[in-house]
Structure formats: C-alpha cells, structure tokens
Design a protein around this motif. Structure first.
Motif, PDB file in Angstrom:
ATOM      1  N   ILE A 189      42.212 -76.896  -7.651  1.00 32.81           N
ATOM      2  CA  ILE A 189      41.023 -76.974  -8.334  1.00 32.81           C
ATOM      3  C   ILE A 189      40.464 -75.529  -8.552  1.00 32.81           C
ATOM      4  CG2 ILE A 189      38.557 -77.761  -8.546  1.00 32.81           C
ATOM      5  CD1 ILE A 189      39.389 -80.089  -6.386  1.00 32.81           C
ATOM      6  N   LEU A 190      40.768 -75.002  -9.675  1.00 29.02           N
ATOM      7  CA  LEU A 190      40.186 -73.612 -10.067  1.00 29.02           C
ATOM      8  C   LEU A 190      39.017 -73.402 -10.578  1.00 29.02           C
ATOM      9  CD1 LEU A 190      43.837 -72.337 -11.575  1.00 29.02           C
ATOM     10  CD2 LEU A 190      43.303 -72.590  -8.988  1.00 29.02           C
ATOM     11  N   TYR A 191      38.098 -72.622 -10.121  1.00 34.55           N
ATOM     12  CA  TYR A 191      36.739 -72.613 -10.657  1.00 34.55           C
ATOM     13  C   TYR A 191      36.097 -71.174 -10.468  1.00 34.55           C
ATOM     14  CZ  TYR A 191      34.868 -72.405  -6.087  1.00 34.55           C
ATOM     15  OH  TYR A 191      34.368 -72.008  -4.704  1.00 34.55           O
ATOM     16  N   ASP A 192      35.142 -70.989 -11.338  1.00 34.02           N
ATOM     17  CA  ASP A 192      34.148 -69.852 -11.015  1.00 34.02           C
ATOM     18  C   ASP A 192      32.732 -70.610 -11.270  1.00 34.02           C
ATOM     19  OD1 ASP A 192      32.929 -67.535  -9.948  1.00 34.02           O
ATOM     20  OD2 ASP A 192      33.740 -66.219 -11.837  1.00 34.02           O
ATOM     21  N   THR A 193      31.752 -69.983 -10.528  1.00 39.35           N
ATOM     22  CA  THR A 193      30.559 -70.571 -10.474  1.00 39.35           C
ATOM     23  C   THR A 193      29.354 -69.463 -10.734  1.00 39.35           C
ATOM     24  OG1 THR A 193      29.075 -72.155  -9.580  1.00 39.35           O
ATOM     25  CG2 THR A 193      30.281 -70.598  -8.146  1.00 39.35           C
ATOM     26  N   MET A 194      28.373 -69.660 -11.321  1.00 38.98           N
ATOM     27  CA  MET A 194      27.321 -68.773 -11.518  1.00 38.98           C
ATOM     28  C   MET A 194      26.107 -69.134 -10.454  1.00 38.98           C
ATOM     29  SD  MET A 194      27.143 -68.272 -15.639  1.00 38.98           S
ATOM     30  CE  MET A 194      25.818 -66.820 -15.692  1.00 38.98           C
ATOM     31  N   TRP A 195      25.718 -70.182 -10.704  1.00 36.12           N
ATOM     32  CA  TRP A 195      24.485 -70.654  -9.480  1.00 36.12           C
ATOM     33  C   TRP A 195      24.913 -71.984  -8.890  1.00 36.12           C
ATOM     34  CZ3 TRP A 195      21.579 -66.951  -9.010  1.00 36.12           C
ATOM     35  CH2 TRP A 195      21.311 -65.894 -10.091  1.00 36.12           C
ATOM     36  N   LYS A 196      26.129 -72.096  -8.541  1.00 40.20           N
ATOM     37  CA  LYS A 196      26.726 -72.969  -7.793  1.00 40.20           C
ATOM     38  C   LYS A 196      26.993 -74.594  -8.252  1.00 40.20           C
ATOM     39  CE  LYS A 196      25.863 -70.807  -3.165  1.00 40.20           C
ATOM     40  NZ  LYS A 196      25.353 -70.809  -2.013  1.00 40.20           N
ATOM     41  N   ALA A 197      26.409 -74.652  -9.605  1.00 38.16           N
ATOM     42  CA  ALA A 197      26.406 -75.987 -10.296  1.00 38.16           C
ATOM     43  C   ALA A 197      27.874 -76.367 -10.499  1.00 38.16           C
ATOM     44  CB  ALA A 197      25.885 -76.023 -11.510  1.00 38.16           C
ATOM     45  N   THR A 198      28.801 -75.448 -10.640  1.00 39.15           N
ATOM     46  CA  THR A 198      30.248 -75.891 -10.955  1.00 39.15           C
ATOM     47  C   THR A 198      30.986 -75.900  -9.792  1.00 39.15           C
ATOM     48  OG1 THR A 198      30.379 -74.608 -13.207  1.00 39.15           O
ATOM     49  CG2 THR A 198      32.363 -74.909 -12.322  1.00 39.15           C
ATOM     50  N   LEU A 199      30.584 -75.142  -8.835  1.00 37.45           N
ATOM     51  CA  LEU A 199      30.970 -75.387  -7.383  1.00 37.45           C
ATOM     52  C   LEU A 199      30.629 -76.677  -6.622  1.00 37.45           C
ATOM     53  CD1 LEU A 199      32.139 -74.469  -4.701  1.00 37.45           C
ATOM     54  CD2 LEU A 199      29.884 -73.292  -4.217  1.00 37.45           C
ATOM     55  N   ARG A 200      29.551 -77.181  -6.969  1.00 34.51           N
ATOM     56  CA  ARG A 200      29.329 -78.641  -6.691  1.00 34.51           C
ATOM     57  C   ARG A 200      30.217 -79.637  -7.116  1.00 34.51           C
ATOM     58  NH1 ARG A 200      23.569 -79.742  -7.352  1.00 34.51           N
ATOM     59  NH2 ARG A 200      23.954 -81.598  -6.116  1.00 34.51           N
ATOM     60  N   MET A 201      30.299 -79.478  -8.466  1.00 36.54           N
ATOM     61  CA  MET A 201      31.405 -80.293  -9.198  1.00 36.54           C
ATOM     62  C   MET A 201      32.792 -80.191  -8.508  1.00 36.54           C
ATOM     63  SD  MET A 201      30.001 -79.413 -13.168  1.00 36.54           S
ATOM     64  CE  MET A 201      30.668 -80.935 -13.944  1.00 36.54           C
ATOM     65  N   ALA A 202      33.256 -78.903  -8.321  1.00 35.60           N
ATOM     66  CA  ALA A 202      34.564 -78.811  -7.769  1.00 35.60           C
ATOM     67  C   ALA A 202      34.565 -79.620  -6.394  1.00 35.60           C
ATOM     68  CB  ALA A 202      34.894 -77.379  -7.546  1.00 35.60           C
ATOM     69  N   GLU A 203      33.489 -79.376  -5.725  1.00 34.38           N
ATOM     70  CA  GLU A 203      33.623 -79.998  -4.155  1.00 34.38           C
ATOM     71  C   GLU A 203      33.577 -81.584  -4.502  1.00 34.38           C
ATOM     72  OE1 GLU A 203      31.155 -76.592  -1.629  1.00 34.38           O
ATOM     73  OE2 GLU A 203      30.282 -78.301  -2.636  1.00 34.38           O
ATOM     74  N   ALA A 204      33.080 -82.011  -5.399  1.00 33.44           N
ATOM     75  CA  ALA A 204      32.805 -83.434  -5.675  1.00 33.44           C
ATOM     76  C   ALA A 204      34.381 -84.021  -6.110  1.00 33.44           C
ATOM     77  CB  ALA A 204      31.674 -83.854  -6.670  1.00 33.44           C
ATOM     78  N   ILE A 205      35.018 -83.266  -7.071  1.00 33.69           N
ATOM     79  CA  ILE A 205      36.341 -83.652  -7.526  1.00 33.69           C
ATOM     80  C   ILE A 205      37.292 -83.562  -6.473  1.00 33.69           C
ATOM     81  CG2 ILE A 205      38.169 -82.944  -8.956  1.00 33.69           C
ATOM     82  CD1 ILE A 205      36.153 -81.810 -11.022  1.00 33.69           C
ATOM     83  N   SER A 206      37.212 -82.603  -5.439  1.00 31.65           N
ATOM     84  CA  SER A 206      38.193 -82.832  -4.412  1.00 31.65           C
ATOM     85  C   SER A 206      37.703 -83.796  -3.597  1.00 31.65           C
ATOM     86  CB  SER A 206      37.733 -81.224  -3.623  1.00 31.65           C
ATOM     87  OG  SER A 206      38.466 -81.229  -2.425  1.00 31.65           O
ATOM     88  N   GLY A 207      36.458 -84.195  -3.317  1.00 32.41           N
ATOM     89  CA  GLY A 207      36.284 -85.430  -2.465  1.00 32.41           C
ATOM     90  C   GLY A 207      36.988 -86.750  -2.945  1.00 32.41           C
ATOM     91  N   GLY A 208      36.856 -86.923  -4.368  1.00 27.90           N
ATOM     92  CA  GLY A 208      37.749 -87.773  -4.713  1.00 27.90           C
ATOM     93  C   GLY A 208      39.002 -87.678  -4.534  1.00 27.90           C
ATOM     94  N   LEU A 209      39.728 -86.804  -4.532  1.00 29.20           N
ATOM     95  CA  LEU A 209      41.111 -86.647  -4.502  1.00 29.20           C
ATOM     96  C   LEU A 209      41.485 -86.807  -3.015  1.00 29.20           C
ATOM     97  CD1 LEU A 209      41.658 -83.181  -6.689  1.00 29.20           C
ATOM     98  CD2 LEU A 209      42.806 -85.456  -6.963  1.00 29.20           C
ATOM     99  N   THR A 210      40.580 -86.459  -2.125  1.00 22.94           N
ATOM    100  CA  THR A 210      40.711 -86.565  -0.762  1.00 22.94           C
ATOM    101  C   THR A 210      40.741 -87.957  -0.328  1.00 22.94           C
ATOM    102  OG1 THR A 210      39.941 -84.313  -0.435  1.00 22.94           O
ATOM    103  CG2 THR A 210      39.912 -85.861   1.551  1.00 22.94           C
ATOM    104  N   VAL A 211      39.610 -88.855  -0.800  1.00 18.98           N
ATOM    105  CA  VAL A 211      39.720 -90.163  -0.752  1.00 18.98           C
ATOM    106  C   VAL A 211      40.724 -91.013  -0.924  1.00 18.98           C
ATOM    107  CG1 VAL A 211      38.693 -92.217  -1.172  1.00 18.98           C
ATOM    108  CG2 VAL A 211      37.368 -90.254  -0.823  1.00 18.98           C
TER     109      VAL A 211
END
Length: 395
Positions: free
Chosen positions: A254-276
């Motif tokens: 999951i490659l990302y950049d973020t300005m105010w952590k909104a996109t980071l939070r989305m990246a972490e949620a996607i990672s959670g779905g993969l991990t499950v």
C-alpha cells in the motif's frame, strides 16, 4: 589492486564505496558500487570494458601491476554507457595499437559518445577472436539493457563477462560472491533486476535460453558491477529466470502519501482488511521512502494499492513519479486499486486508476474516495476493499 580471477585473467576495475545515486534517473546505491574491468593476458592482451572516467587512473594503475597498458591488443566495449566506457579515451591514448571491439550497434553509440577516430571493429553475433590458448566469443544481447549490449565469453577459462547482466550495485572488500554477506548480495541483485531489467524480462528469458543452448561451460560469471559469481555461478542465472517470469508473491503493498492523515487512516483500514484475510502487506509512506527500494517491494507483490489526497486537481508530487515508473517498468501479473481523500474536488483517485491501467496493472476493486476525514462508513469501505483484493491475491 588487481585480483587474479582465473589463470591469466585479472579484475582491474574500481570499487566506489561512496556513490549513493547512479545513472541519470538517480538509482539509489546504499551500498556503493563497483566498475568492473577484466584484463586477459595470453599471446594477445585484451581488456574487457573499462570504468567510469573519474576512476581512469585506478584502472591504469591496476593494469600496470600486470602488464604495460601500451601492450594491450584489444579493448572490448560490451556497452557504451559511461560507467563502462568512460575510461576509453585514456586507455586508447596509451594503447595506441589496440583495436576497439564493439557490437554492430556499438558502431553508432561509441563514436556518438566520444567523436574520436579510433580503430573500431564491430563483431557479429557468434564471432570468435583468438588470443592464444584462449579465445573470445561475442554474443549479442540487445536491450539488456541497451541496443548495443553484448556479452563476451572467454573459452579456455569458461568465463562469461555479460556487462550489465547479473550485476549488483554493491561495494565490497572482496571480489567473489562466496566472500560477501549473502543476504546483502541477493538484496542488491534483486534491486538491480527490478529497477533496471524488469522492462526487458521477455528478452532476458529469451537470451538465457539462447545462452544455455550454446552449451558452453560457465565456471565464472563476471559482471560489470558488484561481485563476481564463482561459487555456483548458474544460481544467479536461475534467479534471473525466476525474476523474469514475474510470478509475484501473494502479498500487497500500500503506497500512499498524506497531508492531514486522512489518506493514512484509509491506508491503515485497507491493511486491516488484507490482514484479516491472512494476506501479508506493507504500508509504505512515499514521502519518507527511497523510490528504488519501493520498486523492489512492488516487484515482489501481487497487489499494489495507491493512495493520495487530491492537490491542485491532481496527485501529490510524491506519488505521481511512482506511477510514471510503473509505466516504464511494465510490471506483469499484478492487480491494483486506488484510494484517497479530498476536500473541494476528487480527481486524484481517478487519475491513479488511469495511470495503473496505462501501466498494465489491472484495477481489480472499486476505488475509494473519502471527503475530508474518513468517517467510520468510509473506513469500513476501505476494509472491504482490502478484503476484496485479498480474494483476488489468493487466486
């Protein structure tokens, strides 16, 4: 200093411990590199490739340990790029009677670089050049990785000198593969392949098949960068065959950049779905990562998921160059998806999807856009995206 790698054959190159960026597109070289040149002393004296111009004096000093450079009969330029050919003017200034050997395409690239009236002989694929008790065999290798590239094989010593193939940007105190850290060595060999040779993978497989069909014995593979393969030298050939097939691991990046952590939070949620779903995955913050290291991770993984907020109706400038790299590298057998946050307009995600498709990466799940900070519903959609891609990866 010169190092004998076989009877009458010497490494006379230079180790560049300090280089950290290589080539015009700045390939990162965290562990330095080397510029390998090989001197063959038989009834005739041949020099196979040279070094980058700043190391010309070191090359000539190493040659002088073995033979007077003016006695060189042949200088072989397997490839005209300056890290291999930069010392040619100094070598030929001293070896005034030497014949410069190139591929047919080298007749264009060498004069195009140097504009000198040198004595050049262009060899054909399969041509032999006797040196005495041994002889050179020239094997065309166009687009591995330049149109003028060729391999040189030394019969009688069973040494393949394939220029940029099978190399690594790896500075070491020792010259041979069995003398260095194996984990470091193969990390650098894969990084070299992923960043330089991936676009030519079909040609790599074809050339290896052609090479093996010649049934020539190979005891040593002596590339132009990094260490020399003398212990189980065909292992790196098998690695290249595996890498060239581009069969990815069942994982995701999951490659990302973020300005105010909104996109980071989305990246972490996607990672959670993969991990499950049991899919290995890595989050990589592009603003804080080396792009060439990132390419290695993308090369290995089946899925690449890219996130960016929208800035000036487009993609963040830390993300866009990676997508351009993907177009050039022509990855195979990968799936992808896009995600991102936005405020006033939402173009970034659509542009990422378009870039993935243009790079030949199948967009395998519906992309996610979140306005402002993602709420719990948006994060649930991100987790579902991860789970959906997990099923695609597991197939």
């Amino acid at each position: 200093m010169a190092v004998e790698i076989s009877k009458g054959v010497y490494w006379v190159g230079a180790v560049d411990w300090g280089i950290r960026k290589f080539h015009g597109y700045e390939l990162s070289t965290h562990r330095g590199s080397s510029y390998n040149a090989y001197l063959i002393v038989d009834e005739k004296v041949a020099l196979i490739d040279t070094v980058w111009e700043p190391f010309s004096d070191r090359l000539l000093d190493n040659i002088r340990e073995i033979v007077d450079p003016s006695k060189i009969d042949y200088v072989v330029a397997n490839h005209a790029e300056m890290d291999h050919s930069g010392a040619l003017p100094e070598v030929i200034r001293i070896a005034t009677n030497a014949t410069l050997i190139t591929s047919k395409r080298g007749l264009e690239s060498i004069p195009g670089h140097f504009h000198q009236n040198w004595n050049i002989h262009a060899v054909s694929n399969g041509e032999h050049l006797p040196l005495g008790s041994s002889e050179l065999l020239f094997i065309d290798a166009p687009m591995l990785h330049w149109p003028d590239s060729m391999f040189t094989y030394l019969s009688g010593r069973n040494i393949l000198m394939p220029n940029d193939a099978f190399g690594q940007h790896y500075a070491a105190a020792f010259r041979f593969n069995d003398e260095v850290d194996q984990e470091e060595l193969y990390e650098e060999a894969l990084k070299y392949y992923a960043n330089i040779l991936t676009p030519f993978s079909d040609l790599v497989l074809k050339k290896i098949d052609e090479l093996l069909s010649l049934q020539i014995p190979v005891d040593i593979i002596a590339p132009s960068h990094g260490v020399i393969w003398r212990k189980d030298p065909l292992k790196i050939v098998k690695n290249y065959q595996e890498w060239a097939r581009q069969i990815p691991q069942k994982g995701a990046v999951i490659l990302y950049d973020t300005m105010w952590k909104a996109t980071l939070r989305m990246a972490e949620a996607i990672s959670g779905g993969l991990t499950v779903k049991g899919i290995p995955n890595k989050l990589i913050h592009l603003a804080a990562s080396d792009r060439n290291d990132v390419i290695v991770e993308v090369f290995k993984a089946k899925a690449v998921i890219i996130g960016s907020p929208t800035l000036n109706s487009g993609i963040l400038p830390t993300v866009a160059p990676m997508l351009e790299d993907f177009r050039g590298l022509k990855f195979k057998n990968k799936v992808g998806a896009a995600f991102g946050s936005y405020g006033w307009s939402d173009e970034a995600v659509d542009k990422i999807e378009e870039a993935l498709s243009e790079a030949g990466i199948k967009v395998a799940a519906k992309s996610i856009k979140a306005k402002w900070q993602p709420d719990e519903a948006a994060l649930d959609c991100c987790r579902q995206l991860g789970e959906e891609l997990a099923e695609e990866i597991a197939r």
